[in-house]
Enzyme design. Structure first.
Site, PDB file in Angstrom:
ATOM      1  N   CYS A 105     -10.499 -43.455  11.609  1.00  0.00           N
ATOM      2  CA  CYS A 105     -10.168 -42.826  10.611  1.00  0.00           C
ATOM      3  C   CYS A 105      -9.705 -41.543  10.923  1.00  0.00           C
ATOM      4  O   CYS A 105      -8.324 -41.384  11.288  1.00  0.00           O
ATOM      5  CB  CYS A 105     -11.944 -42.047  10.307  1.00  0.00           C
ATOM      6  SG  CYS A 105     -11.202 -42.154   8.445  1.00  0.00           S
ATOM      7  N   GLU A 111     -18.445 -47.673  13.887  1.00  0.00           N
ATOM      8  CA  GLU A 111     -19.816 -47.403  14.245  1.00  0.00           C
ATOM      9  C   GLU A 111     -20.921 -46.964  13.003  1.00  0.00           C
ATOM     10  O   GLU A 111     -21.832 -46.537  13.011  1.00  0.00           O
ATOM     11  CB  GLU A 111     -19.446 -45.662  14.882  1.00  0.00           C
ATOM     12  CG  GLU A 111     -18.886 -44.476  13.734  1.00  0.00           C
ATOM     13  CD  GLU A 111     -17.792 -44.569  12.984  1.00  0.00           C
ATOM     14  OE1 GLU A 111     -17.071 -45.556  12.975  1.00  0.00           O
ATOM     15  OE2 GLU A 111     -18.038 -43.557  12.676  1.00  0.00           O
ATOM     16  N   HIS A 168     -14.704 -47.461   9.814  1.00  0.00           N
ATOM     17  CA  HIS A 168     -15.332 -46.892  10.774  1.00  0.00           C
ATOM     18  C   HIS A 168     -16.944 -48.114  11.538  1.00  0.00           C
ATOM     19  O   HIS A 168     -17.879 -48.265  10.649  1.00  0.00           O
ATOM     20  CB  HIS A 168     -16.304 -45.992   9.758  1.00  0.00           C
ATOM     21  CG  HIS A 168     -15.953 -44.658   9.232  1.00  0.00           C
ATOM     22  ND1 HIS A 168     -15.688 -43.550  10.582  1.00  0.00           N
ATOM     23  CD2 HIS A 168     -15.120 -44.840   8.184  1.00  0.00           C
ATOM     24  CE1 HIS A 168     -14.817 -42.122  10.154  1.00  0.00           C
ATOM     25  NE2 HIS A 168     -14.618 -43.275   8.808  1.00  0.00           N
TER      26      HIS A 168
END
Lengths: 88, 240
Positions: free
Chosen positions: B86, B205, B203
């Site tokens: 990002c 994560e 994302h």
């Protein structure tokens, strides 16, 4: 370009390049139409920076501002810039 | 593998990445402050998501000139692993470690939704847990993710196989409605020519544990720490 004791002031204008879609400009264009401004052909939304600097001479000031534009103030992939010199 | 997560003023996904690398994948992980000049021997460097410097000027543009970025550049140029997520992807573009630039999202809105991605490369270390054509679901959360470059540069990117992820629909098809931010050629993630630097807007994560209802992103982070390019047992070890 005006100089006083080797002090210069540049106004840097940064705009999305002509071939790059400018969603902000497009939205503003649409809004102007909605509130009754007919005949607006195009809006480009950009940024302006006033750079006050000290330099040996005009040539050095021009070179310095040009480097600033290429390295940070503008992203040459999607933006064009122009430099105007103004009096402080 | 020693992993370093660079923390900038305004980073806000640094701890999420730390959690996955350290607690889920069991890697030695450390934070690296952006004003440091050493990577402290980290083999994987992660530039995390967030709003570094409040997105002043252009997203990622100020962070690209942080003191630590000189070390990140040397690491990348020497073949070291650098993953930008990002805002971290935006930084990689601004430093020139990856080609292209980001514009405001096509509809000017901040987008915070799940999207579908198609894996375009599976010969990369990062993608060693995926197969080409796999469709992953991952969240995006950004206002400037509308990838752009000149037509010639985009052709070159395609020719060299540097497009790693594209926005697609749930069935893996390229559809304009699935490309929410308006990116050229539906590009969601790209790598450098060497394949050691990867940047993506979604994302991974945030979707790396079953508890969160989605672990499609775990494979990417597991691939990032894979030793020698082989598949890792992390997916099995993480349960589910």
């Amino acid at each position: 370009m005006t100089s006083q004791d080797n002090r210069f002031v540049a106004r840097v204008l940064v705009y999305p390049r002509a071939e790059v879609l400018d969603p902000q400009g497009r939205a503003i264009e649409d809004a102007l139409g909605r509130i009754g401004f007919d005949g607006v052909r195009r809006i480009r939304a950009g940024k302006s920076f006033e750079v006050a600097l000290e330099a040996e001479d005009e040539r050095q000031a021009t070179e310095a501002v040009d480097r600033m534009c290429r390295q940070l103030l503008a992203n040459p992939i999607v933006e064009d810039y122009t430099v105007e010199w103004v009096s402080e | 593998m020693k992993c370093g997560i660079v923390v900038f003023p305004g980073s806000n996904c640094d701890h999420d990445v730390y959690h996955v690398l350290s607690h889920v994948l069991g890697q030695e992980t450390t934070f690296l402050w952006h004003q440091e000049t050493s990577l402290e021997g980290c083999e994987l460097v992660v530039l995390p998501g967030g709003f570094s410097y409040g997105d002043y000027l252009r997203a990622g543009s100020m962070a690209a000139h942080s003191p630590i970025m000189a070390a990140v550049r040397r690491h990348a140029e020497a073949g070291g692993r650098v993953l930008g997520i990002c805002n971290g992807f935006q930084m990689l573009l601004e430093t020139g470690l990856l080609p292209g630039a980001m514009r405001r999202n096509r509809d000017l809105r901040f987008l915070s939704v799940d999207v579908h991605l198609r894996v375009e490369r599976d010969d990369l270390l990062y993608c060693s847990n995926y197969r080409r054509g796999d469709v992953l679901r991952m969240p995006i959360a950004h206002a400037e993710g509308n990838y752009a470059d000149t037509e010639e540069a985009l052709d070159e990117l395609e020719r060299r196989g540097q497009v790693v992820f594209r926005y697609v629909d749930a069935a893996g098809r390229l559809e304009p409605t699935a490309n929410l931010n308006g990116s050229e050629r539906a590009i969601a993630g790209i790598c450098n020519a060497g394949g050691n630097v990867l940047g993506l807007m979604p994302h991974p994560e945030r979707c790396a544990e079953e508890m969160l209802g989605n672990r499609d992103g775990l494979g990417l982070l597991a691939g990032a720490v894979a030793v020698g390019g082989g598949r890792v047992g992390a997916l099995a070890a993480a349960g589910g």
